[in-house]
Write an enzyme that holds these catalytic residues in place. Structure first.
Site, PDB file in Angstrom:
ATOM      1  N   LYS A 140     -26.793 -27.076  -0.674  1.00  0.00           N
ATOM      2  CA  LYS A 140     -28.049 -25.116  -0.599  1.00  0.00           C
ATOM      3  C   LYS A 140     -28.733 -26.186  -2.070  1.00  0.00           C
ATOM      4  CE  LYS A 140     -26.649 -22.122  -1.004  1.00  0.00           C
ATOM      5  NZ  LYS A 140     -27.633 -21.996  -2.477  1.00  0.00           N
ATOM      6  N   GLY A 181      -2.265  22.165  -9.994  1.00  0.00           N
ATOM      7  CA  GLY A 181      -1.387  22.965 -10.914  1.00  0.00           C
ATOM      8  C   GLY A 181      -1.842  23.434 -12.233  1.00  0.00           C
ATOM      9  N   SER A 204     -11.322  19.556  -6.717  1.00  0.00           N
ATOM     10  CA  SER A 204     -12.576  19.339  -6.575  1.00  0.00           C
ATOM     11  C   SER A 204     -12.820  18.320  -7.630  1.00  0.00           C
ATOM     12  CB  SER A 204     -13.889  19.980  -6.677  1.00  0.00           C
ATOM     13  OG  SER A 204     -14.074  20.903  -7.790  1.00  0.00           O
TER      14      SER A 204
END
Lengths: 635, 299
Positions: free
Chosen positions: A37, A471, A542
């Site tokens: 290429k 925790g 979260s």
């Protein structure tokens, strides 16, 4: 240099005249280093005489140092730009090259061929009119040829040429060429690619590149350069499409002039044409097409212009001006193809910015319908999209936009997704069609609103969003805070992670994708409760900043208070009240935050609780004082 | 109706400039007074007509440009009614940095690279237009149109954002900035043809005229003012010369020429087999030098 013709020396004015009237074609070359290429591009530059003496000197020096062609000039070195790439001997990005002939100027997007560079190829293909697929005559159609064909047709390239390269190494055999052509055509029919051109070439020797090869008199088609000089330019074709002008910039030099600047994404426009502004739907007539060189009688697809309208209507950046008779669609939910371009995977439910034309909105993927295997084209189920993955997805926007299907118009149907925290471009998207439900669901206005609910309860509703490692003490502290507020007669509700997972979210696991959906649902429930006038406490790990940001943005300014329950991993692991860390360390619990799944600490929480320095009771007192001082508990 | 390649290039550049005007907080256009800057400025006048471009021009001055460049710059700004900011690195002035005593590398680093960073920081510009083209040099060929810089102005070639269709992602974090190259897809020939077609004013130094020069290391250097120290036995000779690129006069080689019209210049360029940047002394280091300079913040 270029265009070495007698005309330059004999009649430069005539030469300039010829070259001022040529067109512009953008094309992409697809293939790997082995297919030749880079050699092909080097050859095209060489044949169009774009190389200067100092380029040639540098190239000869480079060929001796880095080349793979012995004493011969290695054309590939012309296009392998960055030092890091030369050392690795591969092309890792998109490079743009330029050459021109008397008929056209060419812009070549040179991209690498391996699967891990799919995103680079998609980028190069997005603006290309034509694609050259390189096939090594000795190897025939490979998996990557199929992948490249799929990608260039997906990106809407209509002119595809298969260059059967290295014909010199198969004795210029017609039989080899024919077999490759037949193989490819059989495959192309499967993916709906039509009208492919095949050219047998040798990029290294120069056969059928600019002039017909003396070694292949059995081939009577165009040379590669001949093909590139005559194939249709996409923007010319787009003049036949309906008129579209995404408004980029509103031009207001003074009170008497209001112009709408943008680049025509389709069609033709003339003064007097009836137009519709989208998504508002207002109509008017084009008054003038204003340029610095005087007003135009018409403008066509691809031109950057400024329009004025006969009526004063409200138009801003991001709106689309369309032909009134053939307007674009407007919708806020779509089926799309997404090509994922970033190391961090797509997670359904996470919010991204979507840029389409000049409009940027917030969007999230509501469903990944399937992922496409780019090598086999099989559809497989997927919960997320990794780098270079291609998936068909439903997406939902925060407001309606004007659009066309991508197959009708690349500029009004192609979009990018941007990560809201890193600002990276993470995906390219192609719109298939609007989902019908997006036109049928409307918000129902109600009379008793949030303010009325809150007034009755004598408090300012808000969400106290506790985040921290497992925790850390989120639930303990949140429980104490709720007890204190309840004792004062406040209306509260505690949404606890473990409890919610037993009901509302019991269908969700702990993969990244499920964690995002878990928090999205909790955020929506918290929003409803705030709407009902409650002080909501949520206790969820979260772990991702994006989702906490998403929850924050569901609420009004000042209604979301992030409380970071900060405990070092060692301390949380030492406490391990539920024995989960031990399980995770033993490998019995996958995707456990802090162990094999990340926790992204808040950068600017409203309240920061350091549990190594205060008791849960003190922490609860600190939080209640904070919200009291901030005015949430005012009578 | 088929648009010509120059019309398409023009439309693309205008599109890029409008996108910046709409999305940047505090944009600026770097104006180096050369032919590429002339084209860029001309395109900006078109992009925002009938308004003037909604950003100032910034000239990072080294104090060593040709006198005709200063005169031309001031005339253009006056005629077009634009704001021009000129920044000269005060540290460089204090230390009297100059190409003769300190050499081209130090002069360029302090008076151009450092000065540019100073000016961008000082005015708080978040987006700066530059006139660089991808055909100039290998590492430019892979640089995006919207090229991101860290808060330290560094370019990371391995971490560039993909640019698809006509969509540009201009979002950045505080302190980061973007260099935008609206002429990325133009070649040297495109630039000259466009100047010819559009009748764009350029500095007269591009045209051949009799000028006082001395020859040093095979390069013709114009004696533009009396700050230039002459070597023993060196006397300026009047020769018919012109410049293919313009920069600091002691660092810019002239070529012998009689081309005094645009077609003659283009003709000469097409027939000469030497590429543009050879006249610039700073590019004569290794092939990777420009890439390295860019990573350090050079435009």
């Amino acid at each position: 240099m270029a265009h070495v013709s007698d005309l330059i020396a004999s009649d430069i004015e005539q030469y300039l005249h010829v070259h001022q009237h040529k067109g512009l074609l953008r094309f992409i070359t697809c293939g790997s280093v082995d297919d030749g290429k880079s050699t092909l591009i080097g050859r095209l530059l060489y044949e169009s005489h774009m190389l200067f003496e100092d380029h040639m000197t540098a190239l000869q020096a480079d060929s001796r140092r880095w080349g793979t062609q012995g004493e011969e000039i290695d054309f590939a070195l012309l296009v392998d730009g960055l030092a890091a790439e030369r050392e690795q001997g591969i092309t890792i990005d998109v490079a743009y090259r330029f050459f021109s002939t008397e008929r056209r100027k060419f812009i070549v997007a040179d991209t690498p061929g391996h699967e891990q560079y799919t995103r680079n190829m998609v980028t190069g293909a997005s603006t290309a009119d034509a694609a050259i697929l390189m096939v090594d005559a000795r190897k025939g159609i490979l998996t990557q040829t199929r992948r490249h064909s799929y990608l260039v047709s997906l990106l809407g390239i209509r002119a595809i040429v298969v260059a059967v390269n290295k014909m010199d190494l198969v004795d210029y055999s017609e039989q080899v060429y024919r077999r490759i052509r037949d193989d490819y055509e059989a495959f192309a029919r499967q993916i709906g690619v039509e009208a492919v051109t095949f050219i047998p070439v040798s990029a290294f020797k120069g056969d059928n590149i600019v002039s017909p090869s003396p070694h292949m008199d059995w081939y009577r088609g165009p040379t590669l350069m001949g093909y590139l000089e005559t194939v249709e330019i996409d923007e010319d074709r787009m003049q036949a499409a309906p008129f579209r002008l995404p408004v980029q910039w509103v031009n207001r030099p003074n009170l008497d002039f209001r112009g709408y600047a943008g680049t025509l994404a389709g069609g033709v426009v003339r003064p007097g044409d009836r137009i519709r502004v989208q998504p508002s739907g207002k109509e008017s007539t084009v008054a003038r097409i204003v340029t610095r060189d005087g007003d135009l009688e018409q403008a066509v697809a691809g031109q950057s212009v400024t329009l004025t309208l006969a009526d004063e209507i409200d138009i801003s950046r991001g709106d689309m001006i369309s032909a009134a008779r053939e307007p674009a669609g407007t919708a806020d939910q779509f089926e799309t193809t997404l090509i994922w371009m970033h190391d961090e995977p797509l997670l359904p439910g996470r919010q991204y910015l979507l840029k389409l034309g000049a409009r940027t909105v917030t969007a999230s993927v509501t469903a990944i319908k399937y992922q496409v295997n780019v090598n086999t084209l099989e559809h497989t189920a997927a919960k997320k999209l990794e780098l270079n993955a291609i998936g068909v997805c439903n997406i939902s926007l925060d407001r309606p936009v004007a659009f066309d299907p991508y197959t009708d118009n690349r500029d009004t149907g192609g979009f990018i997704l941007i990560d809201r925290l890193s600002n990276n471009t993470v995906a390219a998207g192609l719109i298939h069609f609007a989902l019908r439900r997006s036109q049928n669901i409307h918000l129902q206005p109600v009379d008793i609103n949030q303010e009325a609910h809150a007034r009755l309860k004598g408090q300012r509703p808000c969400v106290l969003w506790f985040t921290g490692l497992s925790g850390a003490g989120k639930s303990t502290i949140a429980n104490l805070v709720e007890k204190k507020l309840h004792a004062e007669g406040r209306h509260t509700y505690l949404l606890d992670g473990d409890n919610v997972r037993h009901g509302l979210n019991k269908d969700l696991g702990f993969t990244d994708a499920d964690r995002v959906e878990n928090i999205r649902r909790v955020g929506e429930v918290a929003r409803l409760m705030v709407d009902a006038g409650l002080i909501v406490l949520t206790a969820f790990i979260s772990p991702f900043r994006s989702e906490r940001q998403m929850a924050r943005e569901l609420l009004n300014e000042g209604e979301f208070l992030e409380i970071f329950v900060d405990t070092p991993l060692e301390a949380a692991e030492a406490r391990d009240p539920k024995g989960l860390y031990r399980k995770a360390r033993r490998g019995e619990l996958k995707n456990f935050t802090g162990i094999d799944s990340p926790y992204e600490a808040p950068e600017a929480p409203e309240v920061h609780v350091d549990t190594t320095r205060m008791t849960p009771e003190d922490a609860a007192e600190l939080i209640v004082e904070h919200i009291r001082n901030a005015g949430y508990l005012a009578p | 109706m088929t648009l010509t390649h120059l019309q398409r290039l023009e439309a693309e550049s205008i599109h890029i400039m409008r996108e910046v005007a709409a999305e940047a907080d505090n944009p600026v256009m770097l104006y180096s007074v050369g032919k590429d800057s002339a084209v860029m400025l001309h395109l900006a006048m078109k992009a925002f007509h009938p308004s003037v471009p909604p950003f100032p021009l910034l000239h990072v001055d080294t104090r060593w440009k040709f006198r005709e460049m200063y005169a031309f710059r001031d005339r253009m700004v006056r005629e077009l009614g634009l704001d021009l900011l000129v920044h000269i690195n005060p540290d460089g002035v204090e230390k009297d940095i100059n190409p003769f005593t300190h050499g081209s590398a130090i002069h360029t680093d302090i008076m151009k690279t450092e000065a540019l960073k100073q000016a961008l920081n000082h005015y708080g510009f978040d987006v700066a237009f530059g006139g660089a083209r991808r055909d100039e040099e290998k590492s430019r060929a892979k640089e995006r149109v919207f090229s991101f810089r860290t808060a330290q102005h560094r370019w990371d070639p391995k971490n560039q954002r993909p640019e698809l269709w006509k969509l540009f992602n201009t979002r950045k974090l505080p302190g980061e900035s973007i260099r935008v190259f609206p002429l990325s897809n133009w070649t040297e020939l495109d630039i000259w043809q466009y100047i010819h077609l559009e009748n764009i004013p350029i500095v007269p130094l591009y045209y051949a005229a009799m000028r006082p020069v001395v020859e040093r290391n095979g390069t013709l250097i114009m004696v533009d003012d009396d700050r230039m120290p002459l070597n023993p036995g060196e006397t300026p000779m009047l020769r018919s010369v012109r410049f293919r690129t313009l920069g600091c006069y002691p660092l810019t080689g002239a070529v012998e020429s009689t081309a005094d019209t645009l077609p003659a210049i283009i003709q000469e360029m097409l027939l000469t087999r030497t590429s543009e940047r050879q006249g610039r002394v700073i590019d004569h280091d290794s092939a990777a030098s420009m890439e390295k300079k860019k990573q350090e913040g050079y435009f």
